[in-house]
Design a protein around this motif. Sequence first.
Motif, PDB file in Angstrom:
ATOM      1  N   ASP A 102       0.814  -1.173  -0.168  1.00 32.97           N
ATOM      2  CA  ASP A 102      -0.009  -0.179   0.011  1.00 32.97           C
ATOM      3  C   ASP A 102       1.057   1.301   0.056  1.00 32.97           C
ATOM      4  O   ASP A 102       2.075   1.044   0.026  1.00 32.97           O
ATOM      5  CB  ASP A 102      -0.929   0.026   1.297  1.00 32.97           C
ATOM      6  N   PRO A 103       0.330   2.524   0.144  1.00 35.27           N
ATOM      7  CA  PRO A 103       1.096   3.710   0.014  1.00 35.27           C
ATOM      8  C   PRO A 103       1.925   3.917   1.206  1.00 35.27           C
ATOM      9  O   PRO A 103       2.852   4.587   1.163  1.00 35.27           O
ATOM     10  CB  PRO A 103      -0.054   4.693  -0.302  1.00 35.27           C
ATOM     11  N   GLY A 104       1.590   3.063   2.303  1.00 32.65           N
ATOM     12  CA  GLY A 104       2.377   3.119   3.562  1.00 32.65           C
ATOM     13  C   GLY A 104       3.543   2.266   3.575  1.00 32.65           C
ATOM     14  O   GLY A 104       4.127   2.211   4.561  1.00 32.65           O
ATOM     15  N   THR A 105       3.618   1.525   2.690  1.00 33.07           N
ATOM     16  CA  THR A 105       4.630   0.433   2.677  1.00 33.07           C
ATOM     17  C   THR A 105       6.136   1.204   2.694  1.00 33.07           C
ATOM     18  O   THR A 105       6.208   1.951   1.896  1.00 33.07           O
ATOM     19  CB  THR A 105       4.712  -0.357   1.445  1.00 33.07           C
ATOM     20  N   VAL A 106       7.036   0.797   3.830  1.00 30.81           N
ATOM     21  CA  VAL A 106       8.091   1.385   3.944  1.00 30.81           C
ATOM     22  C   VAL A 106       9.334   0.513   3.229  1.00 30.81           C
ATOM     23  O   VAL A 106      10.152   0.927   2.553  1.00 30.81           O
ATOM     24  CB  VAL A 106       8.691   1.346   5.298  1.00 30.81           C
ATOM     25  N   VAL A 107       9.262  -0.777   3.019  1.00 31.74           N
ATOM     26  CA  VAL A 107      10.322  -1.546   2.654  1.00 31.74           C
ATOM     27  C   VAL A 107       9.702  -2.708   1.817  1.00 31.74           C
ATOM     28  O   VAL A 107       8.481  -3.059   2.473  1.00 31.74           O
ATOM     29  CB  VAL A 107      11.100  -2.307   3.646  1.00 31.74           C
ATOM     30  N   THR A 108      10.019  -2.797   0.642  1.00 27.46           N
ATOM     31  CA  THR A 108       9.754  -3.574  -0.331  1.00 27.46           C
ATOM     32  C   THR A 108      10.678  -4.927  -0.606  1.00 27.46           C
ATOM     33  O   THR A 108      11.754  -4.751  -0.733  1.00 27.46           O
ATOM     34  CB  THR A 108       9.244  -3.093  -1.759  1.00 27.46           C
ATOM     35  N   VAL A 109      10.508  -6.089  -0.210  1.00 18.48           N
ATOM     36  CA  VAL A 109      11.129  -7.230  -0.464  1.00 18.48           C
ATOM     37  C   VAL A 109      10.468  -7.896  -1.838  1.00 18.48           C
ATOM     38  O   VAL A 109       9.692  -8.320  -1.796  1.00 18.48           O
ATOM     39  CB  VAL A 109      11.092  -8.230   0.908  1.00 18.48           C
ATOM     40  N   LEU A 110      11.456  -7.923  -2.918  1.00 20.99           N
ATOM     41  CA  LEU A 110      11.362  -8.370  -4.338  1.00 20.99           C
ATOM     42  C   LEU A 110      11.843  -9.719  -4.301  1.00 20.99           C
ATOM     43  O   LEU A 110      13.224  -9.806  -4.404  1.00 20.99           O
ATOM     44  CB  LEU A 110      11.751  -7.398  -5.299  1.00 20.99           C
ATOM     45  N   THR A 111      11.047 -10.620  -4.489  1.00 18.05           N
ATOM     46  CA  THR A 111      11.599 -12.101  -4.476  1.00 18.05           C
ATOM     47  C   THR A 111      11.717 -12.597  -6.126  1.00 18.05           C
ATOM     48  O   THR A 111      10.614 -12.133  -6.866  1.00 18.05           O
ATOM     49  CB  THR A 111      10.663 -13.128  -3.783  1.00 18.05           C
ATOM     50  N   PHE A 112      13.043 -13.039  -6.572  1.00 15.23           N
ATOM     51  CA  PHE A 112      13.234 -13.492  -7.588  1.00 15.23           C
ATOM     52  C   PHE A 112      13.491 -15.118  -7.386  1.00 15.23           C
ATOM     53  O   PHE A 112      13.686 -15.704  -6.397  1.00 15.23           O
ATOM     54  CB  PHE A 112      14.527 -12.965  -8.162  1.00 15.23           C
ATOM     55  N   ASP A 113      12.870 -15.807  -8.561  1.00 12.98           N
ATOM     56  CA  ASP A 113      12.834 -17.137  -8.678  1.00 12.98           C
ATOM     57  C   ASP A 113      14.423 -17.685  -8.948  1.00 12.98           C
ATOM     58  O   ASP A 113      15.056 -17.415  -9.792  1.00 12.98           O
ATOM     59  CB  ASP A 113      11.860 -17.783  -9.517  1.00 12.98           C
ATOM     60  N   ALA A 114      14.694 -18.649  -8.347  1.00 13.14           N
ATOM     61  CA  ALA A 114      16.092 -19.305  -8.574  1.00 13.14           C
ATOM     62  C   ALA A 114      16.266 -20.146  -9.705  1.00 13.14           C
ATOM     63  O   ALA A 114      17.500 -20.542 -10.068  1.00 13.14           O
ATOM     64  CB  ALA A 114      16.570 -19.873  -7.208  1.00 13.14           C
ATOM     65  N   SER A 115      15.093 -20.329 -10.519  1.00 11.28           N
ATOM     66  CA  SER A 115      15.226 -21.214 -11.509  1.00 11.28           C
ATOM     67  C   SER A 115      15.519 -20.479 -12.788  1.00 11.28           C
ATOM     68  O   SER A 115      16.076 -20.892 -13.596  1.00 11.28           O
ATOM     69  CB  SER A 115      14.064 -22.153 -11.654  1.00 11.28           C
ATOM     70  N   ALA A 116      15.299 -19.055 -12.843  1.00 11.30           N
ATOM     71  CA  ALA A 116      15.571 -18.385 -14.185  1.00 11.30           C
ATOM     72  C   ALA A 116      15.864 -17.031 -13.531  1.00 11.30           C
ATOM     73  O   ALA A 116      15.433 -16.451 -12.558  1.00 11.30           O
ATOM     74  CB  ALA A 116      14.469 -18.671 -14.998  1.00 11.30           C
TER      75      ALA A 116
END
Length: 464
Positions: free
Chosen positions: A60-74
């Motif tokens: 949401d607009p109040g989110t301070v930190v975003t953890v962006l996950t990447f797949d290890a397969s590609a």
Amino acid sequence: MTEAGTDLHGAVDQVMRRWLPRSGAPSVAVVGPAGSGRSALAAALAPLLSGVRVGDGVADPGTVVTVLTFDASAPIGREELGLLAEARERGSTVIAVVTRVDLHHAAATVADRDAALLSVHAPGAVTGPVLLVSATTGRGLPELCAVVGHALGDTGSTPHRRAELDRARTLVLATAADLRRDGDSAALRERRAALVADRDGPRAESGAALRRLSALARVDLTHHVADRVRAGTAGLRAELDRSGKSALDAFPDRVRGEIESLTAEVDATTARALDALASEVLGAPHPVAGPNRPPPAVDDPQPRHRGVEDRMMILVGASAGAGLGRLVVAPMSEIPALDLLALPLPLVVGGVAAWALTRMRGLAADRAHLRLWLAEATAQVRSALEGRVLARLVESEAEIVDAVQRAHRDRVRTTEDSLVAVDRELRESAARSSGRLAAVERDLVVLDRALAEPSASALRPSPQ
């Protein structure tokens, strides 16, 4: 911290919780494409980050930190770059991780490839290196928590807190401006003005429609009466020209029957026209009064007086008959046996001719006499029918006006009730707006004092 500073600190926290409810507890969102293990990572981070709200795929607009996950397969693709762009637009700190490294032996190579792609397509968008984590084995979770904690610690700094205070102050100023404009009261005032303007509108519209339609009905009905009388007179005149002696005697009764039929037809046409007039003016069917005048009546024709012309016609007929008789008897004078007919035959032929000419002259005179009577009766009937129609029209107009006045009185009563309710709502809205505006102005004073405070401790949020 002084007692005044403590009071300001508590007041600022209360104001911030009212205007930015998500500003007190920091928020971390774990986002990523489907199948990247974001749900498992969010579940593993939630107990490790005390006092932090961890959202699974919710930013949401109040989110301070975003953890962006990447797949290890590609390596990463367009979807991951799109999620990264959205996080940057929200202004949150982005941390990139490669998940499920326990299932893929080449996860480190994929992480290096992802870092290279990020450096090309989104330089500086990710905080720190791309981390290798596994929610199942716990690998990399301490390092991830440390990076998240460091990012959250930065958000508690004075510049960040001042930015939050500025954002809250902007919201307070916008709300105060709305309250001063008093949008609810403005809508109520517009509604009240519409009620006042519409209170007399239908009556004026109905009056104008009644005047216009009644004038048209008057023209149409008088023309209809004239046409029907003219057509009926033409038929009676043609019938009179073909009538014999016995038919002439019954002709006045025949005219009265035609007048009754014509009156009934005109009354029916008038009723239909007035019903249509009332329906169009009032917007609903409305019965109109019937005729209050007796049907038109005509007097019997006066007896025709025989004059000098009739006596002269008898003499002319006798003379013509005598001459015709002499012509008939002339050839008989050469026959001695027929001498006896020479005297009576001319007298008989002359009498018959006189009688025939006198009868024909009388029949023609009677027709002419009745034709004059018919013309007078027609004018009398036309005048009576026009008066009958106009009288019904005037009475119907009076009834429609009364119906419009009754509807107007009912509408005025309903409008007055609505105006009373709107005025009550206006007073209540003004009272509510005044109270809310006072509370908003108090919050604005608190925020202004906090922003003017030189001490950084007054700007920091209370510990969670």
